[in-house]
Design a protein around this motif. Structure first.
Motif, PDB file in Angstrom:
ATOM      1  N   PHE A  13       0.812  -1.218   0.000  1.00 41.72           N
ATOM      2  CA  PHE A  13       0.000   0.000   0.000  1.00 41.72           C
ATOM      3  C   PHE A  13       0.847   1.271   0.000  1.00 41.72           C
ATOM      4  O   PHE A  13       0.319   2.362   0.170  1.00 41.72           O
ATOM      5  N   HIS A  14       2.164   1.147  -0.240  1.00 46.86           N
ATOM      6  CA  HIS A  14       3.024   2.330  -0.131  1.00 46.86           C
ATOM      7  C   HIS A  14       2.682   3.422  -1.151  1.00 46.86           C
ATOM      8  O   HIS A  14       2.920   4.592  -0.888  1.00 46.86           O
ATOM      9  N   ASP A  15       2.091   3.085  -2.281  1.00 47.24           N
ATOM     10  CA  ASP A  15       1.699   4.086  -3.276  1.00 47.24           C
ATOM     11  C   ASP A  15       0.216   4.427  -3.219  1.00 47.24           C
ATOM     12  O   ASP A  15      -0.293   5.134  -4.079  1.00 47.24           O
TER      13      ASP A  15
ATOM     14  N   GLU B 117      -8.620   6.038  -5.948  1.00 48.12           N
ATOM     15  CA  GLU B 117      -8.013   5.649  -4.669  1.00 48.12           C
ATOM     16  C   GLU B 117      -8.444   4.243  -4.272  1.00 48.12           C
ATOM     17  O   GLU B 117      -7.619   3.433  -3.852  1.00 48.12           O
ATOM     18  N   ARG B 118      -9.738   3.940  -4.405  1.00 45.10           N
ATOM     19  CA  ARG B 118     -10.220   2.581  -4.100  1.00 45.10           C
ATOM     20  C   ARG B 118      -9.629   1.570  -5.079  1.00 45.10           C
ATOM     21  O   ARG B 118      -9.262   0.464  -4.697  1.00 45.10           O
TER      22      ARG B 118
ATOM     23  N   HIS C 107      -6.378  -3.072  -5.844  1.00 43.56           N
ATOM     24  CA  HIS C 107      -5.327  -3.681  -6.662  1.00 43.56           C
ATOM     25  C   HIS C 107      -4.158  -4.107  -5.776  1.00 43.56           C
ATOM     26  O   HIS C 107      -3.634  -5.221  -5.910  1.00 43.56           O
ATOM     27  N   ALA C 108      -3.746  -3.233  -4.860  1.00 35.18           N
ATOM     28  CA  ALA C 108      -2.642  -3.562  -3.953  1.00 35.18           C
ATOM     29  C   ALA C 108      -2.985  -4.787  -3.116  1.00 35.18           C
ATOM     30  O   ALA C 108      -2.164  -5.704  -2.967  1.00 35.18           O
ATOM     31  N   ALA C 109      -4.200  -4.831  -2.580  1.00 30.60           N
ATOM     32  CA  ALA C 109      -4.610  -5.985  -1.768  1.00 30.60           C
ATOM     33  C   ALA C 109      -4.662  -7.255  -2.609  1.00 30.60           C
ATOM     34  O   ALA C 109      -4.236  -8.326  -2.156  1.00 30.60           O
TER      35      ALA C 109
END
Length: 138
Positions: free
Chosen positions: A8-10, A101-102, A107-109
Motif C-alpha cells: 500500500f506504499h503508493d 483511490e479505491r 489492486h494492492a490488496a
C-alpha cells in the motif's frame, strides 16, 4: 517492513478502508443498460444490441491475470465508436469502485500475499460486491 515491501506504499487509502465487504450498486452491465436509439427509426442500432450472457462471455475471454467484469459503455462511446454497450475491466476498476483511490487499494490488496480478495457479481441488479480479508502469511 520497508516501504517497498508494503503493497500500500503508493496508495492514498490504507487497507482498513477496503477491509470487509463492500457492495457497489448499478456498476455492472445489465439488460437495462442504456443504449442509443436512432431518432429516425426509433430502433437501437445492431452494434448496441447485446445480452448479459454475451457481455459476461466477453469479459471472461479477456486474457489477463486479473478477473474481468462487464461494465456498461456510455451511450456516447457506443455512438462514436459503434461499439457494444459493454466493456471489460478488472473487477476493482475505478469505474466500478467509484474512485481511483479505491481502485489502487483493491489492486494492492489483490496483489499482496497478506490479503484474500474475492468478488461477486449480480448482473441482474448491476451490483458488484468485493470482499477483502487479512490472511496469515507463513
Amino acid at each position: 517492513m520497508t516501504t517497498e515491501d508494503d503493497p500500500f506504499h503508493d496508495c492514498e487509502l490504507d487497507p482498513e478502508a477496503i477491509l470487509g465487504t463492500h457492495t457497489f450498486e448499478d456498476v455492472l452491465f445489465t439488460d437495462e443498460t442504456e443504449t442509443p436509439v436512432n431518432v429516425l427509426t426509433g430502433e437501437t442500432p445492431a452494434h448496441s444490441q447485446a445480452t448479459v450472457k454475451e457481455a459476461k462471455e466477453f469479459a471472461a475471454s479477456i486474457d489477463t491475470g486479473t478477473p474481468q467484469i462487464a461494465l456498461p459503455a456510455s451511450v456516447e462511446s457506443q455512438v462514436e465508436t459503434q461499439s457494444k454497450p459493454y466493456t471489460a475491466a478488472a473487477f476493482f476498476h475505478f469505474k466500478a469502485t467509484g474512485s481511483l483511490e479505491r481502485h489502487r487499494a483493491y489492486h494492492a490488496a489483490y496483489e499482496a500475499d497478506g490479503f484474500a480478495v474475492d468478488f461477486e457479481t449480480d448482473y441482474a441488479s448491476g451490483e458488484l460486491t468485493i470482499i477483502v480479508e487479512r490472511v496469515e502469511v507463513a
